[in-house]
Design an enzyme around this catalytic site. Structure first.
Site, short mmCIF file in Angstrom:
data_model
loop_
_atom_site.label_atom_id
_atom_site.label_comp_id
_atom_site.label_asym_id
_atom_site.label_seq_id
_atom_site.Cartn_x
_atom_site.Cartn_y
_atom_site.Cartn_z
N CYS A 64 0.81 -1.23 0.00
CA CYS A 64 0.00 0.00 0.00
C CYS A 64 0.84 1.27 0.00
O CYS A 64 0.52 2.24 -0.71
CB CYS A 64 -1.00 0.00 1.16
SG CYS A 64 -0.31 -0.27 2.79
N ASP A 266 -7.44 5.67 -1.38
CA ASP A 266 -7.15 4.44 -0.64
C ASP A 266 -6.68 3.36 -1.61
O ASP A 266 -7.41 2.99 -2.53
CB ASP A 266 -8.41 3.99 0.09
CG ASP A 266 -8.18 2.82 1.03
OD1 ASP A 266 -7.07 2.26 1.01
OD2 ASP A 266 -9.11 2.47 1.77
N HIS A 268 -6.22 0.23 -0.91
CA HIS A 268 -6.55 -1.10 -0.41
C HIS A 268 -7.74 -1.74 -1.14
O HIS A 268 -8.73 -2.16 -0.54
CB HIS A 268 -6.84 -1.03 1.10
CG HIS A 268 -5.66 -0.54 1.89
ND1 HIS A 268 -5.45 0.80 2.16
CD2 HIS A 268 -4.64 -1.21 2.46
CE1 HIS A 268 -4.33 0.93 2.87
NE2 HIS A 268 -3.83 -0.28 3.06
#
EC number: 3.4.22.-
Length: 384
Positions: A64, A266, A268
């Site tokens: 990430c 994000d 993820h």
């Protein structure tokens, strides 16, 4: 993947700041969402070729922060080639420079900023492939990889000890750089003699576009509230590339703020590997987040962060220095970072990083980092 735009949870008169641009939620919500969706969004991917030949074929669970570093760098390249106000629209034909930028980040070992290259370069920073990176490690990796990227021709400066040195940056950005060694000068002359100086940064006169990354720790276990106003001011600067950070082992790319909440992309989400088409274009829909962005209260932010700024011209850097003096340095009793004119005398001499002398060029050579960077004094290596 089809996404529907959703709206923020409430209406407010407070402005929303996104990478140096101000938006008003009540009057130009659509412009805000278009601005956010134009940012390149890099997420976990699966089914790419194994890293190093036998390593992982997905970065889910560990990549990430690398993806966030890719997003910050991609924003710098967008500003470099297309301009900050460039907008992306689904199914609209985009310029060749856009697809060339995207190809820099595809999950292939021969792409200069791929997950493969970043993970393998991280080995030289003490990180095993598949290990989580911190903001500073990503900054150091990008700094080294940029040396092999002649098309984008960036000077990457990673600050040391919370201090940005104006003299060192100008020394690095003005080129042709004054070589640190006769061998380096000979290499430039050799490339020129071979006619290989096209789009080569070291041989192009003038200012080399600057990617400035400032790793910071804004507290011990939690962010110190005294830094909040200064941190938010950074997102207002026209040179802003946002910030890398998040929570322990959970990285986000912060692109702006609304009140006391940070706005972030994000990484993820796990998506399948996408390669370029035969004509060089990239099916880009999965590289843009078409949802309203996520938000996080600033006080929930882990104190370990890295700020990013892009200065295409010297005047942009001079303007950034003035803004920092006005908004960061003079206004804060406890300064977030220092901006100094001269190289501190107690520091080792500053040597602009140069591409190592190797027999091949480009991203394909980075199979072993041990031989590439034996002289670590060329780099300001920081511990996370």
């Amino acid at each position: 993947m089809e996404f529907e735009f959703c709206v923020f949870l409430f209406k407010t008169d407070e402005p929303v700041w996104i990478l140096g641009r101000q938006h008003h939620l009540n009057t130009d919500k659509s412009k805000l969402l278009l601005d956010i969706s134009a940012r390149l969004w890099f997420t976990y991917r699966r089914k790419f070729s194994p890293i190093g030949g036998t390593g992982p074929s997905s970065d889910t669970g560990w990549g990430c922060m690398l993806r966030c570093g890719q997003m910050m760098l991609a924003q710098a390249l967008i500003c470099r080639h297309l301009g900050r106000d460039w907008q992306w629209e689904k199914h609209k034909q985009q310029p060749e420079e856009y697809h060339r930028i995207l190809r820099c980040f595809l999950d292939r070992k021969d792409c200069c900023y791929s997950i493969h290259q970043m993970a393998q370069m991280g080995v030289g920073e003490g990180k095993s492939i598949g290990e989580w990176f911190g903001p500073n490690t990503v900054a150091q990796v990008l700094k080294k990889l940029a040396l092999f990227d002649e098309w984008n021709s960036l000077a990457v400066y990673v600050s040391m000890d919370n201090t940005v040195v104006i003299e060192d940056i100008k020394k690095m950005c003005w080129c042709p750089a004054q070589s640190s060694s006769v061998a380096h000068s000979s290499a430039h002359l050799h490339r020129s003699a071979l006619g290989q100086n096209k789009n080569t940064a070291g041989l192009c006169p003038g200012w080399k576009p600057l990617l400035l990354i400032i790793p910071l720790r804004l507290g011990i276990n939690h962010i110190n509230p005294v830094y909040i106003d200064a941190f938010k001011e950074c997102f207002k600067m026209p040179q802003s590339l946002g910030a890398l950070g998040g929570k322990p082992n959970n990285a986000y790319y912060f692109i702006g703020f609304l009140g006391n909440e940070l706005i972030y992309l994000d990484p993820h989400t796990t998506q399948s590997f996408v390669d370029s088409e035969e004509n060089g274009t990239v099916d880009d829909e999965s590289f843009h987040c078409q949802q309203a962005p996520h938000r996080m209260k600033i006080m929930n932010l882990d104190p370990s962060v890295a700020l990013g700024f892009f200065c295409k011209e010297e005047c942009d850097f001079d303007n950034w220095c003035s803004l920092v003096q006005k908004e960061i340095v003079k206004q804060q009793s406890l300064r977030m970072f220092e901006l100094v004119q001269k190289h501190p005398p107690h520091w080792p001499p500053f040597v602009p990083p140069s591409k190592p002398e190797v027999t091949t060029t480009g991203a394909e050579l980075i199979e072993s980092t041990d031989k590439l960077f034996e002289l670590e004094e060329e780099f300001e290596i920081l511990s996370v």
